[in-house]
Design a protein around this motif. Structure first.
Motif, PDB file in Angstrom:
ATOM      1  N   ALA A 135       6.921  -7.342  -2.295  1.00 15.77           N
ATOM      2  CA  ALA A 135       6.735  -7.969  -1.154  1.00 15.77           C
ATOM      3  C   ALA A 135       5.996  -6.678  -0.674  1.00 15.77           C
ATOM      4  CB  ALA A 135       7.715  -7.632  -0.271  1.00 15.77           C
ATOM      5  N   LYS A 136       4.822  -6.736   0.679  1.00 15.08           N
ATOM      6  CA  LYS A 136       4.581  -5.113   1.066  1.00 15.08           C
ATOM      7  C   LYS A 136       4.609  -5.627   1.885  1.00 15.08           C
ATOM      8  CE  LYS A 136      -0.211  -7.585   1.185  1.00 15.08           C
ATOM      9  NZ  LYS A 136      -1.807  -7.321   0.451  1.00 15.08           N
ATOM     10  N   VAL A 137       4.457  -4.426   3.057  1.00 17.38           N
ATOM     11  CA  VAL A 137       4.399  -3.872   4.134  1.00 17.38           C
ATOM     12  C   VAL A 137       2.878  -3.643   5.055  1.00 17.38           C
ATOM     13  CG1 VAL A 137       5.370  -3.348   6.121  1.00 17.38           C
ATOM     14  CG2 VAL A 137       7.132  -3.783   4.424  1.00 17.38           C
ATOM     15  N   VAL A 138       2.589  -4.536   5.547  1.00 20.16           N
ATOM     16  CA  VAL A 138       1.168  -4.480   6.448  1.00 20.16           C
ATOM     17  C   VAL A 138       0.642  -4.016   7.475  1.00 20.16           C
ATOM     18  CG1 VAL A 138      -1.150  -5.199   6.128  1.00 20.16           C
ATOM     19  CG2 VAL A 138       0.081  -6.077   4.190  1.00 20.16           C
ATOM     20  N   LEU A 139       0.208  -2.962   8.231  1.00 20.53           N
ATOM     21  CA  LEU A 139      -0.348  -2.937   9.337  1.00 20.53           C
ATOM     22  C   LEU A 139      -1.337  -2.473   9.253  1.00 20.53           C
ATOM     23  CD1 LEU A 139       1.916   0.906   9.095  1.00 20.53           C
ATOM     24  CD2 LEU A 139       1.958  -0.827  10.777  1.00 20.53           C
ATOM     25  N   ARG A 140      -1.738  -4.089   9.823  1.00 21.43           N
ATOM     26  CA  ARG A 140      -3.577  -4.241  10.353  1.00 21.43           C
ATOM     27  C   ARG A 140      -3.414  -4.056  11.764  1.00 21.43           C
ATOM     28  NH1 ARG A 140      -3.888 -10.858   8.586  1.00 21.43           N
ATOM     29  NH2 ARG A 140      -3.982  -9.723   6.641  1.00 21.43           N
ATOM     30  N   PRO A 141      -4.705  -3.078  12.019  1.00 20.81           N
ATOM     31  CA  PRO A 141      -4.858  -2.722  13.125  1.00 20.81           C
ATOM     32  C   PRO A 141      -4.946  -3.522  14.097  1.00 20.81           C
ATOM     33  CG  PRO A 141      -6.317  -1.428  11.502  1.00 20.81           C
ATOM     34  CD  PRO A 141      -5.314  -1.992  11.070  1.00 20.81           C
ATOM     35  N   TYR A 142      -4.846  -3.609  15.160  1.00 22.42           N
ATOM     36  CA  TYR A 142      -5.565  -4.369  16.291  1.00 22.42           C
ATOM     37  C   TYR A 142      -7.204  -3.643  16.351  1.00 22.42           C
ATOM     38  CZ  TYR A 142      -0.645  -5.796  17.885  1.00 22.42           C
ATOM     39  OH  TYR A 142       0.020  -6.105  17.497  1.00 22.42           O
ATOM     40  N   CYS A 143      -7.853  -4.181  17.641  1.00 22.08           N
ATOM     41  CA  CYS A 143      -9.444  -4.077  17.607  1.00 22.08           C
ATOM     42  C   CYS A 143      -9.685  -2.541  17.659  1.00 22.08           C
ATOM     43  CB  CYS A 143     -10.132  -4.573  18.526  1.00 22.08           C
ATOM     44  SG  CYS A 143      -9.889  -6.331  17.733  1.00 22.08           S
ATOM     45  N   SER A 144      -9.133  -2.135  18.790  1.00 22.80           N
ATOM     46  CA  SER A 144      -9.580  -1.024  19.119  1.00 22.80           C
ATOM     47  C   SER A 144      -8.421   0.523  18.584  1.00 22.80           C
ATOM     48  CB  SER A 144      -9.857  -0.385  20.647  1.00 22.80           C
ATOM     49  OG  SER A 144      -8.803  -1.176  20.998  1.00 22.80           O
ATOM     50  N   GLN A 145      -7.936  -0.136  17.897  1.00 20.93           N
ATOM     51  CA  GLN A 145      -6.907   0.627  17.055  1.00 20.93           C
ATOM     52  C   GLN A 145      -7.174   1.569  16.010  1.00 20.93           C
ATOM     53  OE1 GLN A 145      -3.971   2.204  18.869  1.00 20.93           O
ATOM     54  NE2 GLN A 145      -5.116   1.234  20.915  1.00 20.93           N
ATOM     55  N   TYR A 146      -6.623   2.561  15.641  1.00 19.15           N
ATOM     56  CA  TYR A 146      -6.603   3.362  14.519  1.00 19.15           C
ATOM     57  C   TYR A 146      -5.303   3.610  13.518  1.00 19.15           C
ATOM     58  CZ  TYR A 146      -7.524   7.357  10.801  1.00 19.15           C
ATOM     59  OH  TYR A 146      -7.727   7.308   9.403  1.00 19.15           O
ATOM     60  N   VAL A 147      -5.300   3.516  12.650  1.00 20.15           N
ATOM     61  CA  VAL A 147      -3.830   3.959  12.032  1.00 20.15           C
ATOM     62  C   VAL A 147      -4.178   5.056  11.177  1.00 20.15           C
ATOM     63  CG1 VAL A 147      -2.023   2.823  10.790  1.00 20.15           C
ATOM     64  CG2 VAL A 147      -2.752   1.229  12.200  1.00 20.15           C
ATOM     65  N   ASP A 148      -3.043   5.532  11.272  1.00 20.32           N
ATOM     66  CA  ASP A 148      -3.245   7.498  10.808  1.00 20.32           C
ATOM     67  C   ASP A 148      -2.608   6.989   9.063  1.00 20.32           C
ATOM     68  OD1 ASP A 148      -2.396   9.662   9.330  1.00 20.32           O
ATOM     69  OD2 ASP A 148      -4.706  10.349  10.512  1.00 20.32           O
ATOM     70  N   TYR A 149      -3.439   7.015   7.527  1.00 20.40           N
ATOM     71  CA  TYR A 149      -3.213   7.214   6.754  1.00 20.40           C
ATOM     72  C   TYR A 149      -2.179   7.659   5.965  1.00 20.40           C
ATOM     73  CZ  TYR A 149      -2.817   7.545   1.314  1.00 20.40           C
ATOM     74  OH  TYR A 149      -1.764   7.526   0.276  1.00 20.40           O
ATOM     75  N   LYS A 150      -2.079   9.150   6.150  1.00 17.20           N
ATOM     76  CA  LYS A 150      -1.275  10.289   6.260  1.00 17.20           C
ATOM     77  C   LYS A 150       0.170   9.994   6.911  1.00 17.20           C
ATOM     78  CE  LYS A 150      -5.129  13.123   4.204  1.00 17.20           C
ATOM     79  NZ  LYS A 150      -5.817  14.987   4.266  1.00 17.20           N
ATOM     80  N   GLU A 151      -0.014   9.693   7.825  1.00 17.61           N
ATOM     81  CA  GLU A 151       0.715   9.715   8.932  1.00 17.61           C
ATOM     82  C   GLU A 151       2.224   8.390   8.177  1.00 17.61           C
ATOM     83  OE1 GLU A 151       0.856   8.473  13.648  1.00 17.61           O
ATOM     84  OE2 GLU A 151       0.350  10.287  13.235  1.00 17.61           O
ATOM     85  N   VAL A 152       1.514   7.920   8.104  1.00 19.37           N
ATOM     86  CA  VAL A 152       1.936   6.398   7.353  1.00 19.37           C
ATOM     87  C   VAL A 152       2.842   6.398   6.338  1.00 19.37           C
ATOM     88  CG1 VAL A 152       2.838   4.322   6.929  1.00 19.37           C
ATOM     89  CG2 VAL A 152       0.868   4.562   8.580  1.00 19.37           C
ATOM     90  N   ALA A 153       2.612   7.713   5.534  1.00 16.91           N
ATOM     91  CA  ALA A 153       2.832   7.971   4.088  1.00 16.91           C
ATOM     92  C   ALA A 153       3.582   8.862   4.456  1.00 16.91           C
ATOM     93  CB  ALA A 153       1.419   8.219   3.306  1.00 16.91           C
ATOM     94  N   GLN A 154       3.711   9.652   5.721  1.00 17.14           N
ATOM     95  CA  GLN A 154       4.638  10.675   6.233  1.00 17.14           C
ATOM     96  C   GLN A 154       6.436  10.398   6.702  1.00 17.14           C
ATOM     97  OE1 GLN A 154       3.604  13.726   8.261  1.00 17.14           O
ATOM     98  NE2 GLN A 154       5.536  15.545   8.314  1.00 17.14           N
ATOM     99  N   LEU A 155       5.408   9.191   7.296  1.00 15.57           N
ATOM    100  CA  LEU A 155       7.109   8.426   8.294  1.00 15.57           C
ATOM    101  C   LEU A 155       7.590   8.031   6.980  1.00 15.57           C
ATOM    102  CD1 LEU A 155       5.175   7.048  10.980  1.00 15.57           C
ATOM    103  CD2 LEU A 155       7.185   8.880  11.196  1.00 15.57           C
ATOM    104  N   VAL A 156       7.068   7.773   5.757  1.00 15.36           N
ATOM    105  CA  VAL A 156       7.993   6.397   4.721  1.00 15.36           C
ATOM    106  C   VAL A 156       8.103   6.849   3.879  1.00 15.36           C
ATOM    107  CG1 VAL A 156       7.022   4.164   5.717  1.00 15.36           C
ATOM    108  CG2 VAL A 156       5.741   5.361   4.027  1.00 15.36           C
ATOM    109  N   GLY A 157       7.751   8.069   3.721  1.00 13.23           N
ATOM    110  CA  GLY A 157       7.813   9.106   2.131  1.00 13.23           C
ATOM    111  C   GLY A 157       9.475   8.846   2.162  1.00 13.23           C
ATOM    112  N   SER A 158      10.403   8.292   2.437  1.00 10.52           N
ATOM    113  CA  SER A 158      11.684   9.432   2.050  1.00 10.52           C
ATOM    114  C   SER A 158      12.238   7.586   1.618  1.00 10.52           C
ATOM    115  CB  SER A 158      12.686   9.510   3.307  1.00 10.52           C
ATOM    116  OG  SER A 158      12.933   8.472   4.391  1.00 10.52           O
TER     117      SER A 158
END
Length: 239
Positions: A135-158
């Motif tokens: 399975a995969k967890v997907v972050l699908r950004p809302y129209c006016s939003q931006y999701v930072d890849y590096k920030e997400v990778a750091q958050l789930v890095g553990s």
């Protein structure tokens, strides 16, 4: 049912001259050997009783459609698929061991035939890879939003045995049928490569981390089916 050990893997077949001629012409047009063409046809006729690579992909596609946003149903269906793959593993590994021990020259033909029966992929490596559900967890950004890849990778890095990447692409769907738009391209997918028994708990941990970081305000949080490849060489060494 007869024992598999009673069969050598060599079959002499009598067939009409016209059928032999037609098969030879089809093989020439396809750019493959006559032996490979016959293996493909024979294997394809048995797929209703097995789980070939294409059947595996279609099962994942059906799971996504039928489960929708119902995660409980998603994991129930993935469990069934995983059970089916696990049931086929002993037969697959036994066949692979025999093929490599006999040093059969037409290994490519053999692997292609096996891919109609088992969920395997044979590329440039010596041994094929087996597909297993994940399975995969997907972050699908809302129209006016931006999701930072590096920030997400750091958050789930553990979390062990994951990869984080841009793009929500369903690789089990043929490329010409995949939905590819800006939202999917800008989505971030967290793919899991853990043991199947740990999958549900690992997904829950990732979702909890993202919710605590208030990512649900920026993006739709989805859990989707996918698969991972495992090198069969690892299993063959254990036989």
């Amino acid at each position: 049912m007869q024992e598999r050990t009673n069969f050598s893997g060599n079959l002499k077949l009598r067939l009409p001259q016209s059928l032999h001629y037609a098969l030879a012409n089809r093989a020439e047009k396809e750019g493959i050997s006559l032996n490979q063409l016959c293996l493909m046809y024979l294997s394809a006729s048995l797929t209703e009783h097995y789980l070939g690579a294409e059947q595996f992909n279609r099962r994942l596609e059906k799971i996504e459609i039928s489960s929708g946003s119902n995660e409980e149903k998603l994991f129930e269906e993935l469990q069934r698929l995983n059970d089916d793959v696990e049931a086929l593993k002993p037969l697959l590994f036994k066949e692979l061991k025999e093929i490599f021990e006999k040093n059969i020259r037409s290994i490519n033909d053999q692997m292609e035939a096996l891919s109609y029966i088992y969920p395997i992929y044979y590329g440039k490596s010596k041994f094929p890879y087996i597909k297993t559900p994940s399975a995969k967890v997907v972050l699908r950004p809302y129209c006016s939003q931006y999701v930072d890849y590096k920030e997400v990778a750091q958050l789930v890095g553990s979390i062990p045995d994951i990869s984080v990447a841009y793009g929500d692409f369903d690789y089990y769907i043929p490329i010409e049928q995949r939905e590819i738009d800006r939202t999917r391209v800008m989505s971030i997918a967290i793919n899991l490569y853990c043991r199947f028994n740990d999958l549900f708990d690992e997904v829950r941990k990732i979702k909890e981390i993202l919710r605590n970081a208030e990512y649900e305000n920026k993006a739709q949080l989805l859990v989707k089916p996918c698969y991972m490849y495992i090198d069969t060489e690892y299993y063959l060494k254990e036989i």
